[in-house]
Structures are given as C-alpha cells and as structure tokens.
Design a protein around this motif. Structure first.
Motif, mmCIF file in Angstrom:
data_model
loop_
_atom_site.group_PDB
_atom_site.id
_atom_site.type_symbol
_atom_site.label_atom_id
_atom_site.label_comp_id
_atom_site.label_asym_id
_atom_site.label_seq_id
_atom_site.Cartn_x
_atom_site.Cartn_y
_atom_site.Cartn_z
ATOM 1 N N ASN A 18 9.695 19.049 4.260
ATOM 2 C CA ASN A 18 10.270 20.376 4.441
ATOM 3 C C ASN A 18 10.800 20.420 5.871
ATOM 4 O O ASN A 18 10.018 20.345 6.818
ATOM 5 C CB ASN A 18 9.191 21.441 4.222
ATOM 6 N N PRO A 19 12.115 20.552 6.055
ATOM 7 C CA PRO A 19 12.673 20.511 7.411
ATOM 8 C C PRO A 19 12.213 21.664 8.303
ATOM 9 O O PRO A 19 12.410 21.627 9.515
ATOM 10 C CB PRO A 19 14.186 20.536 7.185
ATOM 11 N N GLU A 20 11.583 22.672 7.717
ATOM 12 C CA GLU A 20 11.131 23.836 8.490
ATOM 13 C C GLU A 20 9.774 23.613 9.161
ATOM 14 O O GLU A 20 9.352 24.437 9.966
ATOM 15 C CB GLU A 20 11.028 25.064 7.571
ATOM 16 N N ALA A 21 9.084 22.528 8.829
ATOM 17 C CA ALA A 21 7.735 22.303 9.366
ATOM 18 C C ALA A 21 7.691 20.971 10.121
ATOM 19 O O ALA A 21 8.428 20.043 9.792
ATOM 20 C CB ALA A 21 6.719 22.296 8.227
ATOM 21 N N PRO A 22 6.819 20.881 11.134
ATOM 22 C CA PRO A 22 6.698 19.615 11.853
ATOM 23 C C PRO A 22 6.205 18.498 10.930
ATOM 24 O O PRO A 22 5.447 18.756 9.992
ATOM 25 C CB PRO A 22 5.687 19.902 12.965
ATOM 26 N N VAL A 23 6.645 17.276 11.225
ATOM 27 C CA VAL A 23 6.280 16.136 10.388
ATOM 28 C C VAL A 23 5.915 14.946 11.273
ATOM 29 O O VAL A 23 6.476 14.767 12.355
ATOM 30 C CB VAL A 23 7.421 15.767 9.407
ATOM 31 N N LEU A 24 4.964 14.154 10.794
ATOM 32 C CA LEU A 24 4.599 12.903 11.453
ATOM 33 C C LEU A 24 4.546 11.817 10.391
ATOM 34 O O LEU A 24 3.855 11.965 9.376
ATOM 35 C CB LEU A 24 3.231 13.027 12.135
ATOM 36 N N LEU A 25 5.296 10.733 10.630
ATOM 37 C CA LEU A 25 5.237 9.574 9.754
ATOM 38 C C LEU A 25 4.233 8.590 10.346
ATOM 39 O O LEU A 25 4.317 8.247 11.529
ATOM 40 C CB LEU A 25 6.599 8.884 9.645
ATOM 41 N N ILE A 26 3.298 8.141 9.524
ATOM 42 C CA ILE A 26 2.254 7.215 9.945
ATOM 43 C C ILE A 26 2.400 5.950 9.102
ATOM 44 O O ILE A 26 2.085 5.958 7.908
ATOM 45 C CB ILE A 26 0.863 7.846 9.760
ATOM 46 N N PHE A 27 2.918 4.904 9.702
ATOM 47 C CA PHE A 27 3.122 3.638 8.995
ATOM 48 C C PHE A 27 1.944 2.700 9.250
ATOM 49 O O PHE A 27 1.484 2.569 10.385
ATOM 50 C CB PHE A 27 4.398 2.939 9.479
ATOM 51 N N CYS A 28 1.480 2.052 8.196
ATOM 52 C CA CYS A 28 0.483 0.980 8.305
ATOM 53 C C CYS A 28 0.866 -0.046 7.246
ATOM 54 O O CYS A 28 0.769 0.228 6.050
ATOM 55 C CB CYS A 28 -0.925 1.514 8.070
ATOM 56 N N MET A 29 1.350 -1.194 7.686
ATOM 57 C CA MET A 29 1.872 -2.173 6.727
ATOM 58 C C MET A 29 1.717 -3.580 7.272
ATOM 59 O O MET A 29 1.414 -3.765 8.443
ATOM 60 C CB MET A 29 3.340 -1.877 6.430
ATOM 61 N N GLY A 30 1.917 -4.545 6.385
ATOM 62 C CA GLY A 30 1.886 -5.938 6.786
ATOM 63 C C GLY A 30 0.882 -6.784 6.028
ATOM 64 O O GLY A 30 1.060 -7.997 5.907
ATOM 65 N N ALA A 31 -0.184 -6.185 5.512
ATOM 66 C CA ALA A 31 -1.211 -6.971 4.813
ATOM 67 C C ALA A 31 -0.648 -7.720 3.600
ATOM 68 O O ALA A 31 -0.913 -8.918 3.446
ATOM 69 C CB ALA A 31 -2.387 -6.083 4.414
ATOM 70 N N PRO A 32 0.154 -7.075 2.723
ATOM 71 C CA PRO A 32 0.706 -7.828 1.591
ATOM 72 C C PRO A 32 1.639 -8.960 2.023
ATOM 73 O O PRO A 32 1.721 -9.983 1.346
ATOM 74 C CB PRO A 32 1.452 -6.778 0.768
ATOM 75 N N ASP A 33 2.324 -8.796 3.145
ATOM 76 C CA ASP A 33 3.165 -9.881 3.667
ATOM 77 C C ASP A 33 2.294 -11.100 3.963
ATOM 78 O O ASP A 33 2.673 -12.241 3.663
ATOM 79 C CB ASP A 33 3.888 -9.437 4.939
ATOM 80 N N ALA A 34 1.126 -10.857 4.562
ATOM 81 C CA ALA A 34 0.210 -11.953 4.891
ATOM 82 C C ALA A 34 -0.377 -12.573 3.621
ATOM 83 O O ALA A 34 -0.449 -13.789 3.494
ATOM 84 C CB ALA A 34 -0.906 -11.442 5.792
#
Length: 192
Positions: free
Chosen positions: A65-81
């Motif tokens: 919703n563009p009217e509210a603050p947002v935080l993207l939290i990425f955690c990735m890489g395990a399947p690559d390994a």
C-alpha cells in the motif's frame, strides 16, 4: 507499517513445528496484538536468487500500500548453496535484486545461515561474504547471521535435530533473536 520478508524456505520457516519461523516470531514480538504491522512472508521453498529475482517485484507490488511505510527484508542464498548454483550467477542475481529493491523501498539484507553439510556450508559462507560486499557497495544495511550462528552450539544442535539446513523451532527462535535486534530500529519508530 508493512513488512515484506522475501526469501526461501528458511524465510518461510520450513521445519518449524510452531509454524512461525523467524519472521513470524519477530512480528509477534514487535506487535503482540497484531494491529500495527502488516507482514507478508514471501519465502518460497527452494527459491534460488534467480527465482527470487524473477518474482519479487510483482509479489511486492501486489501487496504494498503506497500510503504506508514499507520495509523489504531479504534473506536468500541457501538454495543456491544446496543446488550448487554457479557463484557468479548468484552474485549477479543478488546485486540486481538489491539494486532494484533499494531504488524503490527501504531495504535490508540478512545473509543465509550455516548448514551442517561441510561443502554446502562452505558455499553459504562464501556467498554470505559476497552478499555483504554487495550490500556495502549499494549502501544497504546487512546482517551477517552466518558467522555468529556457526559459533552458536544451540543453533547447530537445532540444525542437527532437523534436516541440517532448516533448524527446528528452537533454532528459528535463535535466528529471530539475532535478526530482531538488527531490524527493530527500522520498524519501531513506525509503531508508535
């Protein structure tokens, strides 16, 4: 405040008997009544960096919703390994994801945690080091959980009691404790 947890099976909480994973535990801790945070867990089992690159923008746009603050939290890489994806491919995909994310949203990154299998674990350690460099280059806040969890006997025990990649509920609790300290400063000001 809107939180989007974007990643793989470790983000979604696979093998957690409580079905919260680290993301759910953090939300429960920061917003016990469930009234101030809108959280979306976009963790997908076996989702490599290439898969995340192909899906994250649409999935995020469909929820934000563009009217509210947002935080993207990425955690990735395990399947690559686990899948032994070429190191260069993981780097290129991660840099593309994080560059595009930061261009549009507040973004943080969490490295993949350690694993029991020595060969896969070495790959996660190398990926984590590279992802930390990418975050530094892009000026994205980054938390290395790989190193401290490797030195945490309770976390290693939680891995051994599960499948060696995903911890049990206790392990997700340990992850949540470490990650919560890192992301809380980006969230708490928006909850008052």
């Amino acid at each position: 405040m809107q939180l989007l947890f974007i990643g793989d099976s470790l983000t979604s909480g696979v093998s957690d008997s409580e079905r919260l994973g680290w993301a759910g535990r953090i939300c429960k801790q920061l917003d016990p009544q469930g009234a101030k945070l809108t959280a979306y867990n976009l963790g997908v089992r076996a989702s490599t960096t290439a898969h995340i690159e192909s899906r994250w923008e649409k999935e995020a746009a469909d929820r934000i919703n563009p009217e509210a603050p947002v935080l993207l939290i990425f955690c990735m890489g395990a399947p690559d390994a686990v899948k032994d994806i070429p190191f260069g491919q993981s780097k290129v995909c991660a840099e593309s994801i994080l560059h595009n994310a930061k261009s549009n949203y507040a973004t943080v990154f969490i490295t993949p945690p350690p694993m029991i299998d020595e060969e896969k674990d070495k790959r996660t350690e190398n990926l984590s080091a590279e992802f930390i460099k990418i975050c530094s280059k892009l000026d994205i806040p980054c938390l290395d959980i790989n190193s401290p969890l490797r030195e945490n006997p309770a976390y290693i025990k939680a891995l051994k009691e599960s499948d060696g990649v995903h911890p049990n509920a206790e392990g997700y609790g340990i992850m949540a404790g470490v990650i919560s300290k890192f992301i809380s400063p980006y969230i708490l000001p928006h909850l008052s």
